[in-house]
Design an enzyme around this catalytic site. Structure first.
Site, PDB file in Angstrom:
ATOM      1  N   ASN A  98       0.973  -1.361  -0.056  1.00 52.86           N
ATOM      2  CA  ASN A  98      -0.087  -0.042  -0.046  1.00 52.86           C
ATOM      3  C   ASN A  98       0.896   1.208   0.078  1.00 52.86           C
ATOM      4  OD1 ASN A  98      -1.713   2.058   0.500  1.00 52.86           O
ATOM      5  ND2 ASN A  98      -2.342   1.346   2.548  1.00 52.86           N
ATOM      6  N   TRP A  99       1.036   1.951  -1.004  1.00 58.85           N
ATOM      7  CA  TRP A  99       1.807   3.051  -1.315  1.00 58.85           C
ATOM      8  C   TRP A  99       1.308   4.238  -0.756  1.00 58.85           C
ATOM      9  CZ3 TRP A  99       3.896   2.819  -6.925  1.00 58.85           C
ATOM     10  CH2 TRP A  99       4.995   1.322  -7.132  1.00 58.85           C
ATOM     11  N   LYS A 100       0.087   4.215  -0.133  1.00 59.05           N
ATOM     12  CA  LYS A 100      -0.515   5.461   0.427  1.00 59.05           C
ATOM     13  C   LYS A 100      -0.305   6.598  -0.614  1.00 59.05           C
ATOM     14  CE  LYS A 100      -0.231   3.163   4.827  1.00 59.05           C
ATOM     15  NZ  LYS A 100      -0.178   3.122   6.241  1.00 59.05           N
ATOM     16  N   HIS A 130      -9.540   0.954   4.811  1.00 59.14           N
ATOM     17  CA  HIS A 130      -8.379   1.196   5.337  1.00 59.14           C
ATOM     18  C   HIS A 130      -8.819   2.313   6.701  1.00 59.14           C
ATOM     19  CE1 HIS A 130      -4.513   2.605   6.290  1.00 59.14           C
ATOM     20  NE2 HIS A 130      -3.920   1.343   5.872  1.00 59.14           N
ATOM     21  N   GLU A 175      -6.895   4.557   7.746  1.00 60.98           N
ATOM     22  CA  GLU A 175      -6.572   6.060   7.552  1.00 60.98           C
ATOM     23  C   GLU A 175      -7.854   6.588   6.746  1.00 60.98           C
ATOM     24  OE1 GLU A 175      -3.149   5.453   5.509  1.00 60.98           O
ATOM     25  OE2 GLU A 175      -2.092   4.798   7.524  1.00 60.98           O
ATOM     26  N   GLU A 225      -5.482  -5.237  10.403  1.00 61.48           N
ATOM     27  CA  GLU A 225      -4.814  -4.271  10.699  1.00 61.48           C
ATOM     28  C   GLU A 225      -4.691  -3.380  11.859  1.00 61.48           C
ATOM     29  OE1 GLU A 225      -2.453  -2.982   6.759  1.00 61.48           O
ATOM     30  OE2 GLU A 225      -4.292  -1.781   6.887  1.00 61.48           O
ATOM     31  N   GLY A 279       2.401   2.099  10.885  1.00 62.51           N
ATOM     32  CA  GLY A 279       3.075   3.028  10.723  1.00 62.51           C
ATOM     33  C   GLY A 279       3.856   3.554  12.150  1.00 62.51           C
ATOM     34  N   SER A 326       3.424  -2.232  10.401  1.00 58.68           N
ATOM     35  CA  SER A 326       4.696  -2.233  10.884  1.00 58.68           C
ATOM     36  C   SER A 326       5.315  -3.657  10.430  1.00 58.68           C
ATOM     37  CB  SER A 326       5.112  -2.014  12.254  1.00 58.68           C
ATOM     38  OG  SER A 326       4.484  -0.760  12.566  1.00 58.68           O
ATOM     39  N   GLY A 375       2.885  -1.278   4.284  1.00 54.45           N
ATOM     40  CA  GLY A 375       2.888   0.213   3.864  1.00 54.45           C
ATOM     41  C   GLY A 375       4.032   0.662   3.886  1.00 54.45           C
ATOM     42  N   GLY A 376       4.671   1.186   4.698  1.00 55.13           N
ATOM     43  CA  GLY A 376       6.040   1.955   4.958  1.00 55.13           C
ATOM     44  C   GLY A 376       7.231   1.005   4.185  1.00 55.13           C
TER      45      GLY A 376
HETATM   46  P1  PGA Z   1       2.595   0.304   7.601  1.00 56.52           P
HETATM   47  O1  PGA Z   1       1.206   0.421   7.128  1.00 56.52           O
HETATM   48  O2  PGA Z   1       3.353  -1.284   7.141  1.00 56.52           O
HETATM   49  O3  PGA Z   1       3.443   1.433   7.292  1.00 56.52           O
HETATM   50  O4  PGA Z   1       2.324  -0.035   8.974  1.00 56.52           O
HETATM   51  C1  PGA Z   1       0.274  -0.653   6.876  1.00 56.52           C
HETATM   52  C2  PGA Z   1      -0.871  -0.187   6.075  1.00 56.52           C
HETATM   53  O5  PGA Z   1      -1.399   0.896   6.699  1.00 56.52           O
HETATM   54  O6  PGA Z   1      -1.572  -0.848   5.392  1.00 56.52           O
END
Ligand code: PGA
Length: 254
Positions: free
Chosen positions: A9-11, A97, A99, A170, A176, A216, A237-238
């Site tokens: 997930n590149w956000k 998600h 977010e 998640e 994050g 994470s 994500g990250g």
């Molecule tokens: P993260 O994000 O790996 O940076 O914790 C995961 C996500 O939001 O899908």
């Protein structure tokens, strides 16, 4: 046997040229034999989806959107439809998600409507669920996630023949933050979720639905997480916007 899946997930990261740089590095870093063990998906921003799909035309890496709207088309400024994602080359879409829930006010009812639209449009949604830190501290994590799964899957059909949707657990406190759920914490929740799926769809289908862990994930913790019985891969994500980390995570699938 459920095939493992690793999705990135590149956000809101990477413009078009940066997206192409990243996907070319990821693509080069993956040996073709890895696709026997794992499906790989990347979810760039909307404007990078088409160029990334064009780049990946002859690759086994699949592409997903990070969100979509529940309607087919019309006066919904700033939104994007399932059909548009498909026309750009997407097979998947992340829905619900945390977010989106936290910053854009999405609730289970809307996410359920998006699920329905995605599936009837032939996209495979990756439905995200997860509790906040305070819900876990109050020992309400299982109840919270159970409610999210049941509400978001209301009237959603699953099938033996075709993958209709994927779930991603998640925990919000792990996203994050650098603090991942332990393999045992994640497995506990994944097995709860599998139990709900069994209630809703029966044993056979529940055993086929993939449940990803997210929060994470990095190249150091992925092996232990992916080893657990009910953890079918990860939503990253990250670490997914660093080619080396992402390819190491994919390669850690046993
Ligand atoms: P993260 O994000 O790996 O940076 O914790 C995961 C996500 O939001 O899908």
């Amino acid at each position: 046997m459920r095939k493992k899946l690793v999705a990135g997930n590149w956000k809101m990261n990477k413009d078009i040229s940066e997206s192409i740089d990243l996907i070319s590095e990821i693509n080069k870093g993956l040996n073709s034999s890895v696709f026997d063990k794992a499906d790989v998906i990347v979810c760039p921003t909307f404007i990078s989806i088409y160029p990334v799909c064009e780049y990946l035309k002859h690759s086994e890496i699949k592409v997903g959107g990070q969100n979509m709207y529940k309607e087919t088309e019309g006066a919904y400024t700033g939104e994007i439809s399932a059909k548009m994602l498909i026309s750009a080359g997407c097979r998947y879409v992340i829905l619900g998600h945390s977010e989106r829930r936290q910053y854009f006010g999405e609730n289970d009812t809307l996410i359920n409507q998006k699920m329905e639209k995605a599936i009837t449009s032939n996209l495979i949604p990756i439905l995200c669920v997860g509790e906040t830190l305070s819900q876990r501290e109050e020992n309400k994590h299982i109840q919270t996630v159970t409610e999210q799964v049941k509400s978001c899957l209301t009237d959603i059909k699953a099938s033996n023949e075709q993958e209709k949707f994927i779930i991603a657990y998640e925990p919000v406190w792990a996203i994050g933050t650098g603090v991942n759920a332990t393999p045992e914490q994640a497995e506990e929740m994944h097995s709860e979720i599998r139990g709900i799926l069994k209630e809703l769809y029966g044993e056979d289908i529940s055993e086929q639905i993939r449940i990803l862990y997210g929060g994470s994930i990095n190249e150091k913790n992925s092996t232990d997480l992916f080893k657990m019985k009910n953890i079918d891969g990860g939503l990253v994500g990250g670490a997914s916007i660093k080619a080396e980390s992402f390819t190491k995570i994919i390669n850690s699938v046993q």
